[in-house]
Structure formats: C-alpha cells, structure tokens
Design a protein around this motif. Structure first.
Motif, short mmCIF file in Angstrom:
data_model
loop_
_atom_site.label_atom_id
_atom_site.label_comp_id
_atom_site.label_asym_id
_atom_site.label_seq_id
_atom_site.Cartn_x
_atom_site.Cartn_y
_atom_site.Cartn_z
N VAL A 191 0.86 -1.18 0.00
CA VAL A 191 0.00 0.00 0.00
C VAL A 191 0.89 1.23 0.00
O VAL A 191 1.53 1.56 1.00
N LYS A 192 0.98 1.92 -1.14
CA LYS A 192 1.74 3.16 -1.18
C LYS A 192 0.82 4.30 -0.71
O LYS A 192 -0.37 4.30 -0.99
N GLU A 218 7.68 3.75 4.59
CA GLU A 218 6.53 3.97 3.72
C GLU A 218 6.66 5.34 3.08
O GLU A 218 7.43 6.19 3.54
N ALA A 219 5.91 5.56 2.00
CA ALA A 219 5.99 6.80 1.24
C ALA A 219 4.62 7.46 1.16
O ALA A 219 3.71 6.92 0.53
N THR A 220 4.49 8.59 1.82
CA THR A 220 3.29 9.43 1.71
C THR A 220 3.78 10.85 1.47
O THR A 220 4.21 11.54 2.41
N PRO A 221 3.76 11.34 0.23
CA PRO A 221 4.42 12.60 -0.09
C PRO A 221 3.75 13.85 0.44
O PRO A 221 4.25 14.96 0.23
N GLN A 279 -11.26 7.35 1.39
CA GLN A 279 -11.62 5.98 1.75
C GLN A 279 -10.40 5.06 1.76
O GLN A 279 -10.45 3.99 2.36
N GLU A 280 -9.34 5.47 1.09
CA GLU A 280 -8.12 4.65 1.04
C GLU A 280 -7.17 4.92 2.20
O GLU A 280 -6.19 4.22 2.35
N HIS A 281 -7.46 5.94 3.01
CA HIS A 281 -6.58 6.26 4.14
C HIS A 281 -6.51 5.09 5.12
O HIS A 281 -7.54 4.50 5.48
#
Length: 309
Positions: free
Chosen positions: A33-34, A82-85, A58-60
C-alpha cells in the motif's frame, strides 16, 4: 510495528519511482500500500472535498492497528518504511510523526515548485478531474478550492512552500535525520541517488541500478469529445464514494482508456507562466537554501527550463 523511515514529500517529485526502487532492496521493507496517509489525521479522514477526494479518503489507513499491520509481513531485521508525499506539507503531521516515531528518518524529494505545480495540474487534468484547461487559471482557483475543503493535491502552489514546511519540520527533527533530494537527480542519476538514500538509511548500496517509471499520466488534449469524458469522470469522482471499488473501476477504466486513446503532447511551462508564478516562491526558495545549506538557485531563474514535465 512502525516505520524506521518515511518518504515524506513531495507530490509529483518522484516519490512513486523512489518507492518502486526501494521495495527491491533486500534490507528494506515497504508495504504494498503506497501512500497510507496515516499521519495526515488524528482519526477518520475528512468527508468533503473536490472531485475524487472522497474516494481517496476511503483509502486512508487511519487506524493504528491497520497501519502497523502493513508492516507485519516484513522479514526479520529489515528496515521498515513507507511513502506518503503529503507529510511535509501537512504541518500537523510533523507533530504526529514525532510523537509516535521520534527516531524516524525522513526523506524529502523536492522539485522546482513551478514545475511541480504544473505537473500536479497536468496529472489531475489527465485524470479527468481538473475542469480548468488553463494552468494559471487553475492556480487562481486554489484559494476557493481550499476554502471548500478540497484535498491537498489541489493546492498547486501551497504544496511548493518548501522553506516554511522544512522550518516547521526542523522544530521536531534534527537536520541530520532529514535527507533532501532533488527530482532531477533521481531522473539523471537514479543509481547514485538511490545509493544516497541507502547510505542515509545505513543499508548496503549498489542493489538498485534503475528506477521503473511510476505514476506517469499522458497529457490529454482539450477537445469536445475529451471534454465530455472529463465531465463524466468528474461526475463519477463526486459520487463514486457511494459505490464499492470494483464498481467504480468498471465505470472509470473505460472512460480513462478513451480519454487517453490519443495522448497529446505534454506542454511545458511557458516563460509567461513561470514569470507569473515564480514570485510566489522566491522567499520560500531562499528560506529553503538558508535552512538546508544547499543551493536551489536555478529555481530562482525566470529562464529555468525543466526537461521533466
């Protein structure tokens, strides 16, 4: 289990490509899950936004047990990341990260803010969600959209205020635990840039020789047929949260395929557009240079021309 490092910024600066490269490293583990976006809220995500935002909400992954479960498949001894920009842009996220994982290392990929904003607009235009065909006009709509609660990805210029964002981040983390990278370096020297990341994380180098293309959309020409397709996609973006994901894909995939049937030539930032937007970023770039000790003087030029749109 919680991450040891975060790729925390910024959108449209190569974070997807870096994620795709790092998952290949035998000493690192990043979940499938990116962009879990865990640190963007203290609870459930918002319920209002622009076209497509509610589907994204909804994907959070916002429950801690679900977030930690993302890292459960990691092999013993692997560094977790993980990568959350959007973490750099969200100032409240800085405190959340520091509270839960105070020893985390942070990787920031930065891109010329004018080019980044243009690529952001082009991405949403290609997805059929952006209604404004004129880039500068779309930028002028930003304050109204922000007031209406549209998600951060619509904040074309606000996402590029790196100096203020880094200054706030440094209130929570020492400079030595923040690695600043440039988008152009990832494109021009992917092996060397990934090795810099590996050295920063303390794992072996030389494992990744190339970076696969990720998250690239074709530019879509502004034609009457495409205007209808974009209208249908925006309509789906406003009501799609009411339907399960498989049903949404049945609706959206054929429309996107039609929209991208004849990819147009991706426009570059024009000198006029750069002249109009650069003044918004001058103080931010100068602050970034002061805080980082690194030069971004090429971003201050009105004649700067990026090859990476």
């Amino acid at each position: 289990m919680l991450p040891d490092f975060l790729v925390a910024g910024v959108p449209k600066a190569g974070t997807s490509a870096l994620h795709a490269a790092l998952v290949r490293h035998p000493q690192l583990f990043l979940p499938t899950v990116k962009e879990p976006k865990f640190f963007l809220t203290d609870g459930p995500p918002p319920r209002v936004g622009g076209p497509g935002d509610r589907q994204t909400y909804q994907e959070h992954v916002w429950r801690r047990e679900d977030y930690e479960a993302l890292f459960a498949p990691a092999p013993p001894g692997a560094l977790l990341g993980e990568a959350t920009p959007f973490y750099l842009h969200d100032l409240a996220a800085h405190a959340r990260i520091a509270k839960l994982i105070p020893q985390v290392k942070l990787i920031l990929l930065l891109r010329d803010p004018v080019d980044r904003a243009h690529s952001n607009w082009s991405h949403l235009w290609g997805a059929g969600l952006e209604s404004e065909a004129d880039f500068l006009r779309a930028v002028e709509l930003e304050p109204v959209r922000k007031a209406k609660g549209w998600a951060a990805f619509w904040h074309y210029t606000d996402l590029g205020r790196y100096g203020s964002q880094l200054r706030h981040l440094l209130e929570y983390f020492p400079r030595e635990r923040i690695l600043l990278l440039r988008y152009r370096d990832l494109r021009d020297d992917p092996r060397g840039t990934v090795d810099r990341v590996c050295g920063f994380l303390g794992v072996s180098t030389g494992h990744v020789g190339e970076i696969p293309p990720e998250n690239v959309r074709h530019y879509v020409a502004d034609t009457p047929v495409n205007a209808v397709l974009r209208l249908l996609l925006r309509s789906g973006g406003r009501i799609g949260h009411r339907f399960p994901v498989p049903a949404r894909r049945v609706f959206s995939r054929p429309l996107l395929a039609l929209l991208h049937r004849e990819p147009g030539r991706r426009p570059r930032v024009t000198p006029e557009q750069r002249a109009a937007l650069l003044p918004r970023f001058v103080e931010e770039i100068e602050l970034l240079q002061e805080l980082s000790g690194e030069s971004y003087s090429d971003w201050l030029s009105l004649h700067h021309a990026s090859n990476y749109q």
